[in-house]
Design an enzyme around this catalytic site. Sequence first.
Site, PDB file in Angstrom:
ATOM      1  N   HIS A   1       0.841  -1.365  -0.088  1.00  0.00           N
ATOM      2  CA  HIS A   1       0.070  -0.148   0.179  1.00  0.00           C
ATOM      3  C   HIS A   1       0.965   1.155   0.007  1.00  0.00           C
ATOM      4  O   HIS A   1       1.978   1.275   0.376  1.00  0.00           O
ATOM      5  CB  HIS A   1      -0.754   0.055   1.165  1.00  0.00           C
ATOM      6  N   GLU A  27       1.034   3.899   1.954  1.00  0.00           N
ATOM      7  CA  GLU A  27       1.613   4.538   3.180  1.00  0.00           C
ATOM      8  C   GLU A  27       2.808   3.507   3.448  1.00  0.00           C
ATOM      9  O   GLU A  27       3.919   4.036   3.837  1.00  0.00           O
ATOM     10  CB  GLU A  27       0.417   4.298   4.359  1.00  0.00           C
ATOM     11  N   CYS A  32      -2.119  -0.915   7.389  1.00  0.00           N
ATOM     12  CA  CYS A  32      -1.376   0.157   7.333  1.00  0.00           C
ATOM     13  C   CYS A  32      -1.261   1.041   8.748  1.00  0.00           C
ATOM     14  O   CYS A  32      -0.251   1.769   8.703  1.00  0.00           O
ATOM     15  CB  CYS A  32      -1.845   1.293   6.169  1.00  0.00           C
ATOM     16  N   ARG A  84      -5.565  -0.535 -28.449  1.00  0.00           N
ATOM     17  CA  ARG A  84      -4.900  -0.333 -29.413  1.00  0.00           C
ATOM     18  C   ARG A  84      -3.862   0.803 -29.514  1.00  0.00           C
ATOM     19  O   ARG A  84      -2.889   0.627 -30.095  1.00  0.00           O
ATOM     20  CB  ARG A  84      -5.856   0.079 -30.816  1.00  0.00           C
ATOM     21  N   ASN A 100     -27.993   0.689 -25.147  1.00  0.00           N
ATOM     22  CA  ASN A 100     -27.905   1.920 -24.629  1.00  0.00           C
ATOM     23  C   ASN A 100     -29.429   2.187 -23.778  1.00  0.00           C
ATOM     24  O   ASN A 100     -29.461   2.828 -22.716  1.00  0.00           O
ATOM     25  CB  ASN A 100     -27.502   2.816 -25.488  1.00  0.00           C
TER      26      ASN A 100
END
Length: 367
Positions: A53, A55, A88, A211, A303
């Site tokens: 991570h 931190e 963390c 691409r 859609n």
Amino acid sequence: MSQSPDVLYMKRVLRLARKGRGLTSPNPMVGALVVREGKVVGKGYHHAAGEAHAEVLALAEAGSQAAGATIYTNLEPCCHTGKRTSPCTEAIIKSGIKSVVSAMKDPNPMVYGKGFERLRDAGIEVVDELLLSEAEALNEAFIKYQVTGKPFVTLKAAMTLDGRIATASGESRWISGEKARAEVDRLRAEVDAVLIGVGTVLADNPMLKLRKVRGKNPLRIVIDPQLRVPMTCNLISNLESTSTLILSTAEASAEKTQDLRDKGITVVPLPNEAGTISFESILNCLGQRGLTSLLIEGGAGLNGIALRSGLVDRVIFYIAPKFLCGEDAKAVVGGKAIEALSSALALENIKVKRLGEDIRIEGRIRK
């Protein structure tokens, strides 16, 4: 107007976090700075899921200079166990950090507020909600996934000035220009998956791979209730750098289902609702599979279904300065129209920019 050092450091943290865009899912993008007596002595960002991570990386670079310093991070430090990396909060406490400045709480229910509480219990000063809106915008997909269990949905389309995405014969390459198509590659590189309907497979035989930019190819998903997808199409025959998932129904051919699975394709049957699959069922399925972000690159039918579901979060339209001049050309949104203007879907937080000859419009669906 001059900005405080805390704001400047947090802006730098957000820039660091963005380096992980498209690579950290299902984890968030996180950056961190360790600052001692006005000097940055350690920095880091989360590179990919399963890796260290932000931190921890920043503290490792700071070394002994972390003692008595301040750590800036755009997300509440994690405090839970049972994952691939250690908490963390414990690394911060062990380092001797005296204060933590963060942009937002972690929406993960296993962490929310508990990381800050652990730090305060250890005698560390915690400042929260610095540049909160910027931090939320950066990790909007992660936030939605943690809160709802569904992926963040972006609907993308390229159309003419008269709202058409293809000619009457189905020709659509290319409505948009080179710059718009390059940006679509960037969008693909930032999401977990791209979704189309089987009609798009039959009409265009797309590859749906990157691409023009470098990055991780997204999972390719096809809605295909009756498994009409050809066994020779690009999404089945080209699996070298990415995978394909087909969403079918129980009524689909068992023999073809097995043939597809033998080819390395994942086929998932979902409930059949009047010959189709509800968009909510699709999002629930993808969320259960750990997908946090989805890009729709379908035709008019998909859609329309997606927009009418109310589950699309963001829309990006590329408008080319062209006309197809007829209602027999393919519209950008299909299906039954909303009857009243008062019920029309509306955008907010709208951004407009020029991309070559095309106009790009982006906005959030007003909920």
